[in-house]
Design an enzyme around this catalytic site. Structure first.
Site, mmCIF file in Angstrom:
data_model
loop_
_atom_site.group_PDB
_atom_site.id
_atom_site.type_symbol
_atom_site.label_atom_id
_atom_site.label_comp_id
_atom_site.label_asym_id
_atom_site.label_seq_id
_atom_site.Cartn_x
_atom_site.Cartn_y
_atom_site.Cartn_z
ATOM 1 N NE ARG A 88 -0.670 4.788 8.376
ATOM 2 C CZ ARG A 88 0.133 5.505 7.640
ATOM 3 N NH1 ARG A 88 0.345 6.776 7.939
ATOM 4 N NH2 ARG A 88 0.764 5.019 6.612
ATOM 5 N N GLY A 89 2.413 3.846 10.161
ATOM 6 C CA GLY A 89 3.623 4.346 9.524
ATOM 7 C C GLY A 89 4.792 4.075 10.460
ATOM 8 C CG ASP A 148 6.294 -0.666 7.100
ATOM 9 O OD1 ASP A 148 6.083 -0.558 5.880
ATOM 10 O OD2 ASP A 148 5.651 -0.053 7.957
HETATM 11 O O1 MRU Z 1 0.153 -0.356 7.691
HETATM 12 P P1 MRU Z 1 0.807 0.996 7.749
HETATM 13 O O2 MRU Z 1 -0.083 2.104 7.312
HETATM 14 O O3 MRU Z 1 1.462 1.250 9.082
HETATM 15 O O4 MRU Z 1 1.970 0.868 6.673
HETATM 16 C C1 MRU Z 1 2.784 1.980 6.416
HETATM 17 C C2 MRU Z 1 3.692 1.766 5.287
HETATM 18 O O5 MRU Z 1 3.821 0.704 4.735
HETATM 19 C C3 MRU Z 1 4.520 2.910 4.927
HETATM 20 O O6 MRU Z 1 4.692 2.994 3.552
HETATM 21 C C4 MRU Z 1 5.845 2.691 5.636
HETATM 22 O O7 MRU Z 1 5.635 2.603 7.026
HETATM 23 C C5 MRU Z 1 6.770 3.746 5.415
HETATM 24 S S1 MRU Z 1 6.426 4.961 6.554
HETATM 25 C C6 MRU Z 1 7.221 6.332 6.408
#
Ligand code: MRU
Length: 360
Positions: free
Chosen positions: A53-54, A241
Site C-alpha cells: 500500500r502507499g 495519493d
Molecule cells: O491506504 P494506504 O495505506 O494505501 O494510504 C496511503 C496514504 O494515504 C499515504 O499517506 C500516501 O499514499 C502517501 S504514500 C507515500
C-alpha cells in the site's frame, strides 16, 4: 532504508528470474515476512488487500503486475485485461493507473513475443525511478523543513498515515526528508498519528522510524490539533495519493483536519510526492475518486495480545453500521508548499506548471 542496520526495499524481483517479492505489510509491526507474487492475480490481490500500500508502491507493484501478466499470456487481449484488473484494485492513488498506462504504452506496439522481457525491464525502470525520485524529495524537503527548526529543541514534525519507505520502494515521500535530516545529524523528532482505521501510523510509520533509529512518539489521531495549538509542532508533512492540477492534495482520511488545524495555528503544512502522483487530467481535487473500504476495518481492531498472539476484536456494538472513507482532499489553499523530485513549489496550477510545464 535500514531495518536494524540491514538495508531493505519493499519490492524486488525474485531470484528465480520470474516472480516478484514484497514485504507483507499486513503483518507489520508484529512480523517482517516476505510474500511471493507469482502472477497477475497475486499482484491484484496484494494491492486490494493492502499487502502492499502507499501510492508509489502501488504504482511499482502495478508495473511488476503487468510484467507477471505478460509472462503468462502476452496477447493483446490479456494486456488490456491485466491493465483493467490492476486499475480496478484500488481507486484513489493515481500511481496505479500511471504505471499501467506507462507499461501499456511500451508494450502495445511490440509483438507479443517481446512483451514479457520488455515489461520486466519497464517494471525495473519504474522501481529505480521511484527510488531516485524519493531520494530527491528527501533532499528538497530536508532544506524546506530545516528552515523551521528552533535552536532550543529537535525539529518537531507531525505526519499522518505512512508515507515512509514502506509506502514507496525506498526512502518514502513525506519521511524521506526526515531520514535525510536524521542521517545528516540534524536532531529531529516525529509525532506519528495512529491513523485509524488501518493504523498505518502505529503499525508502519512507528515501525520503520524505530527500525531506522529516528526519535518519534505515537499519538492518537485527534492529538495533532492540540500539539499545534500549544506550539509543540514546527511543521507538518504528509504524502499524497493524488494531487490535482490545481494543487489540491488527496491523502489518507484525517489529513484535511490536520491541515485546518495547521492553518489556524500558523504551522507550515507540506505535501511530499513524486510526479507519478500528480494527475494533470483532473482540474480539481473534487474530481478525485475517494475509496470507501469495508466497514469491518473500522468496527474491529487488530493487535498482539499478552501471549504474543495477533487477534482481531470487535470495538462497536455488533449491529452498529460503519462507514469507512479511506481518503480526503485538502484544498490547495491550506497547503504551504508541495515538495517533489523537481523541487518545492506553490500548491497551485502555476506552481505545478513551473516545475512540470503542464496544466490541466
Ligand atoms: O491506504 P494506504 O495505506 O494505501 O494510504 C496511503 C496514504 O494515504 C499515504 O499517506 C500516501 O499514499 C502517501 S504514500 C507515500
Amino acid at each position: 532504508m535500514n531495518v536494524d542496520g540491514v538495508p531493505w526495499r519493499t519490492i524486488w524481483p525474485a531470484a528465480n528470474g520470474r516472480d516478484v517479492e514484497v514485504i507483507d505489510q499486513t503483518l507489520l509491526p508484529h512480523a517482517l515476512k516476505v510474500q511471493t507474487l507469482r502472477g497477475l492475480d497475486d499482484a491484484v490481490r496484494a494491492i486490494a488487500t493492502m499487502i502492499v500500500r502507499g501510492a508509489p508502491l502501488i504504482g511499482a507493484t502495478a508495473g511488476w503486475g503487468m510484467a507477471l501478466a505478460m509472462q503468462d499470456d502476452p496477447s493483446d487481449a490479456h494486456l488490456i485485461a491485466a491493465g483493467a484488473a490492476l486499475v480496478a484494485a484500488r481507486p484513489t492513488a493515481v500511481n496505479l493507473a500511471w504505471a499501467v498506462a506507462r507499461q501499456t504504452a511500451v508494450l502495445a506496439p511490440l509483438p507479443p513475443s517481446e512483451r514479457a522481457a520488455a515489461a520486466r525491464a519497464e517494471a525495473a525502470a519504474i522501481v529505480e525511478e521511484d527510488v531516485a525520485w524519493c531520494a530527491a524529495i528527501g533532499r528538497h524537503g530536508a532544506a524546506a523543513l530545516k528552515a523551521h527548526a528552533r535552536a532550543d529543541r529537535p525539529l518537531q514534525i507531525l505526519t499522518h498515515c505512512n508515507a515512509g519507505w514502506l509506502a514507496a520502494v525506498d526512502h518514502g515521500t513525506a519521511l524521506s526528508p526526515v531520514y535525510a535530516l536524521h542521517d545528516a545529524g540534524v536532531p529531529v523528532h516525529v509525532w506519528v498519528d495512529e491513523t485509524r482505521p488501518r493504523n498505518q501510523g502505529a503499525s508502519l510509520t512507528a515501525w520503520e522510524l524505530a527500525r531506522h533509529g529516528v526519535p518519534h512518539t505515537l499519538i492518537a489521531d485527534n492529538v495533532g490539533g492540540h500539539l499545534m495549538r500549544i506550539g509543540r509542532i514546527d511543521a507538518c508533512i504528509v504524502g499524497s495519493d493524488r494531487v490535482a492540477a490545481n494543487g489540491d492534495v488527496c491523502n489518507k482520511i484525517g489529513t484535511y483536519l490536520k491541515a485546518l488545524a495547521a492553518a489556524d495555528c500558523g504551522v507550515p503544512f507540506y505535501a511530499a510526492l513524486p510526479a507519478s502522483t500528480i494527475d494533470f487530467d483532473l482540474a480539481s481535487g473534487d474530481l478525485i475518486p475517494i475509496e470507501e473500504r469495508d466497514a469491518g476495518e473500522l468496527l474491529t481492531m487488530t493487535g498482539r495480545d499478552g501471549e504474543g498472539v495477533v487477534r482481531t476484536v470487535a470495538i462497536a456494538p455488533h449491529d452498529t453500521p460503519g462507514a469507512n472513507f479511506a481518503f480526503d482532499v485538502t484544498p490547495a489553499r491550506l497547503v504551504t508548499a508541495i515538495i517533489t523530485e523537481r523541487g518545492v513549489c506553490a500548491a497551485s496550477a502555476a506552481g505545478l506548471a513551473g516545475l512540470y510545464g503542464r496544466t490541466a
